[in-house]
Design a protein around this motif. Structure first.
Motif, short mmCIF file in Angstrom:
data_model
loop_
_atom_site.label_atom_id
_atom_site.label_comp_id
_atom_site.label_asym_id
_atom_site.label_seq_id
_atom_site.Cartn_x
_atom_site.Cartn_y
_atom_site.Cartn_z
N ILE A 124 0.84 -1.19 0.00
CA ILE A 124 0.00 0.00 0.00
C ILE A 124 0.88 1.25 0.00
O ILE A 124 0.62 2.22 -0.73
N ASP A 125 1.95 1.24 0.78
CA ASP A 125 2.89 2.36 0.81
C ASP A 125 3.51 2.59 -0.57
O ASP A 125 3.65 3.73 -1.02
N ALA A 126 3.84 1.50 -1.24
CA ALA A 126 4.42 1.62 -2.59
C ALA A 126 3.40 2.18 -3.57
O ALA A 126 3.74 2.97 -4.46
N ALA A 127 2.13 1.79 -3.42
CA ALA A 127 1.08 2.34 -4.28
C ALA A 127 0.92 3.83 -4.03
O ALA A 127 0.73 4.62 -4.97
N GLN A 128 1.01 4.25 -2.78
CA GLN A 128 0.93 5.67 -2.46
C GLN A 128 2.10 6.44 -3.04
O GLN A 128 1.97 7.61 -3.42
N ALA A 129 3.27 5.79 -3.14
CA ALA A 129 4.43 6.43 -3.76
C ALA A 129 4.21 6.61 -5.26
O ALA A 129 4.59 7.64 -5.84
N VAL A 130 3.59 5.63 -5.90
CA VAL A 130 3.25 5.75 -7.32
C VAL A 130 2.26 6.90 -7.51
O VAL A 130 2.41 7.73 -8.43
N ARG A 131 1.27 6.96 -6.65
CA ARG A 131 0.31 8.06 -6.74
C ARG A 131 0.99 9.41 -6.57
O ARG A 131 0.67 10.38 -7.27
N TYR A 132 1.96 9.51 -5.66
CA TYR A 132 2.68 10.77 -5.46
C TYR A 132 3.41 11.17 -6.74
O TYR A 132 3.37 12.34 -7.14
N ARG A 133 4.07 10.21 -7.35
CA ARG A 133 4.82 10.52 -8.57
C ARG A 133 3.91 11.06 -9.67
O ARG A 133 4.29 11.99 -10.40
N VAL A 134 2.71 10.50 -9.78
CA VAL A 134 1.79 10.94 -10.84
C VAL A 134 1.05 12.21 -10.44
O VAL A 134 1.06 13.21 -11.16
N PHE A 135 0.39 12.19 -9.28
CA PHE A 135 -0.48 13.30 -8.92
C PHE A 135 0.29 14.55 -8.53
O PHE A 135 -0.09 15.66 -8.91
N VAL A 170 3.45 -0.65 -10.69
CA VAL A 170 3.52 0.39 -11.72
C VAL A 170 2.17 1.09 -11.93
O VAL A 170 2.08 2.06 -12.67
N GLY A 171 1.11 0.61 -11.28
CA GLY A 171 -0.20 1.23 -11.39
C GLY A 171 -1.07 0.82 -10.23
O GLY A 171 -0.82 -0.19 -9.56
N THR A 172 -2.10 1.60 -9.96
CA THR A 172 -2.95 1.31 -8.81
C THR A 172 -4.35 1.89 -9.00
O THR A 172 -4.54 2.85 -9.76
N TYR A 173 -5.30 1.30 -8.33
CA TYR A 173 -6.70 1.73 -8.30
C TYR A 173 -7.17 1.51 -6.88
O TYR A 173 -6.82 0.51 -6.25
N PRO A 217 4.12 6.77 -16.22
CA PRO A 217 4.06 7.17 -17.63
C PRO A 217 4.45 6.09 -18.62
O PRO A 217 3.78 5.91 -19.65
N GLU A 218 5.51 5.36 -18.33
CA GLU A 218 5.99 4.37 -19.30
C GLU A 218 5.08 3.16 -19.42
O GLU A 218 5.24 2.33 -20.32
N TYR A 219 4.07 3.06 -18.55
CA TYR A 219 3.15 1.92 -18.57
C TYR A 219 1.75 2.32 -19.02
O TYR A 219 0.82 1.53 -18.92
N ARG A 220 1.58 3.51 -19.53
CA ARG A 220 0.26 3.96 -19.95
C ARG A 220 -0.06 3.40 -21.34
O ARG A 220 -0.02 4.10 -22.35
N THR A 221 -0.38 2.13 -21.33
CA THR A 221 -0.68 1.41 -22.56
C THR A 221 -2.04 0.74 -22.43
O THR A 221 -2.62 0.65 -21.35
N VAL A 231 -9.22 2.19 4.74
CA VAL A 231 -10.42 1.34 4.66
C VAL A 231 -10.66 0.79 3.26
O VAL A 231 -11.52 -0.08 3.08
N CYS A 232 -9.93 1.27 2.27
CA CYS A 232 -10.10 0.79 0.89
C CYS A 232 -9.24 -0.44 0.62
O CYS A 232 -8.25 -0.69 1.31
N ASP A 233 -9.62 -1.20 -0.39
CA ASP A 233 -8.73 -2.19 -0.97
C ASP A 233 -7.95 -1.51 -2.09
O ASP A 233 -8.47 -0.62 -2.78
N HIS A 234 -6.71 -1.94 -2.29
CA HIS A 234 -5.83 -1.29 -3.27
C HIS A 234 -5.50 -2.29 -4.37
O HIS A 234 -4.79 -3.28 -4.14
N LEU A 235 -6.03 -2.03 -5.56
CA LEU A 235 -5.75 -2.86 -6.72
C LEU A 235 -4.41 -2.42 -7.31
O LEU A 235 -4.16 -1.22 -7.45
N LEU A 236 -3.58 -3.37 -7.66
CA LEU A 236 -2.23 -3.09 -8.17
C LEU A 236 -2.05 -3.66 -9.57
O LEU A 236 -2.62 -4.69 -9.90
N VAL A 237 -1.23 -2.99 -10.35
CA VAL A 237 -0.62 -3.60 -11.54
C VAL A 237 0.86 -3.76 -11.23
O VAL A 237 1.53 -2.80 -10.85
N VAL A 238 1.35 -4.97 -11.38
CA VAL A 238 2.72 -5.32 -11.00
C VAL A 238 3.46 -5.80 -12.25
O VAL A 238 2.94 -6.62 -13.02
N ASP A 239 4.66 -5.28 -12.46
CA ASP A 239 5.52 -5.75 -13.55
C ASP A 239 6.52 -6.74 -12.97
O ASP A 239 7.50 -6.36 -12.34
#
Length: 292
Positions: A47-58, A103-106, A150-154, A83-91
């Motif tokens: 979850i912390d790593a997903a928040q770091a991805v969000r920081y980089r983008v947002f 590399v991505g999260t929802y 950015p490099e995974y926006r496919t 309280v949320c579940d965190h969906l991940l995309v993992v490379d």
């Protein structure tokens, strides 16, 4: 601001296997395309790593304004994360631990969880409580904070995120999904063509009608219907919003300017019953059993 930052690709335009085919017997996965996988976060480190991805983008890319403590930590964090579940995309081809491969999260929030913890994020901008009150027997789920490096926006990354959301919705027997879809910038008139197209062609009516909160309401009806070229309007629309329209989604009435995140938001409303059989079959009608 929520489901807006997948800048390339389409939510539903080919390229992915169904969730049924993608997952097979691999425990915990919701989808796989090549070296990319989608699943829920398994621990606080992820979850912390997903928040770091969000920081980089947002923050770094989109110039969002966040709390000073979160900025020092270089994490996009708010109260809903707990309280949320965190969906991940993992490379899986990246070196390092699992959290180094995100590399991505929802962010996903179920109706019963929101009810027990102060409501939905989108309720700060749109009258979603009134919408849900009209459907007392239905289960809602909120999709939020979507972002991809950015490099995974496919196309395949967007496909994987949707596969994960679809499997999650089936597992929890959701009747409808909603979330904020965003246009860049805080001047709605810069998106007059796309917003007007949505107003004239996609605003939810009747039992699914929902409006921006009165104090935040900004007009979407910025051009007369005869002046709106549908092809150009769709071309000017963020791909994720366009993808949801293809699935059968509607939008709420009125936009909201989110100054903190530098976006203009619309509310996406997608009843499960509105999703066509074409897309149900494409993603696998029994995808939910792989999320158990």
């Amino acid at each position: 601001m929520s489901i807006e930052l997948l800048d390339r690709g389409s939510l539903v335009d080919g390229g992915a296997t169904s969730a049924t085919e993608a997952v097979g017997s691999t425990e915990g996965l919701l989808g796989r395309i090549g070296n990319l996988e989608t699943r829920l976060a398994r621990n606080d480190r992820e979850i912390d790593a997903a928040q770091a991805v969000r920081y980089r983008v947002f923050v770094e890319e989109m110039n969002a304004q966040i709390a000073p403590d979160a900025a020092r930590r270089k994490r996009d964090v708010d109260a809903w994360d707990a309280v949320c579940d965190h969906l991940l995309v993992v490379d899986r081809s990246l070196e390092g631990d699992a959290e180094d491969q995100i590399v991505g999260t929802y962010r996903l929030l179920r109706h019963e969880v929101a009810r027990a913890h102060g409501g939905f994020y989108s309720a700060s901008e749109f009258a979603v409580n009134e919408l849900m009150a009209r459907h007392p027997g239905k289960r809602f789920m909120e999709l939020g904070r979507s972002c991809v490096l950015p490099e995974y926006r496919t196309k395949r990354t967007v496909e994987l995120l949707w596969q994960g959301c679809w499997a999650y919705a089936l597992m929890h027997r959701a009747d409808a999904m909603f979330g904020c879809g965003s246009f860049p910038g805080i001047r709605p008139e810069e998106h007059a063509l796309a917003l007007s197209f949505l107003h004239h062609n996609a605003v939810a009516r009747g039992e699914w009608a929902v409006k921006a909160l009165p104090e935040l309401y900004r007009e979407m009806d910025l051009m007369p219907v005869e002046a709106v070229n549908p092809r150009k309007a769709l071309s000017a629309m963020p791909p994720l919003i366009k993808g949801y329209l293809r699935l059968g989604a509607m939008v709420g009435e009125g936009a909201v300017v989110d100054h903190a995140f530098n976006t203009t938001d619309v509310l996406i409303v997608l009843p499960i019953s509105s999703i066509s059989d074409r897309y149900r079959n494409y993603y696998g009608a029994d995808a939910g059993r792989f999320a158990s």
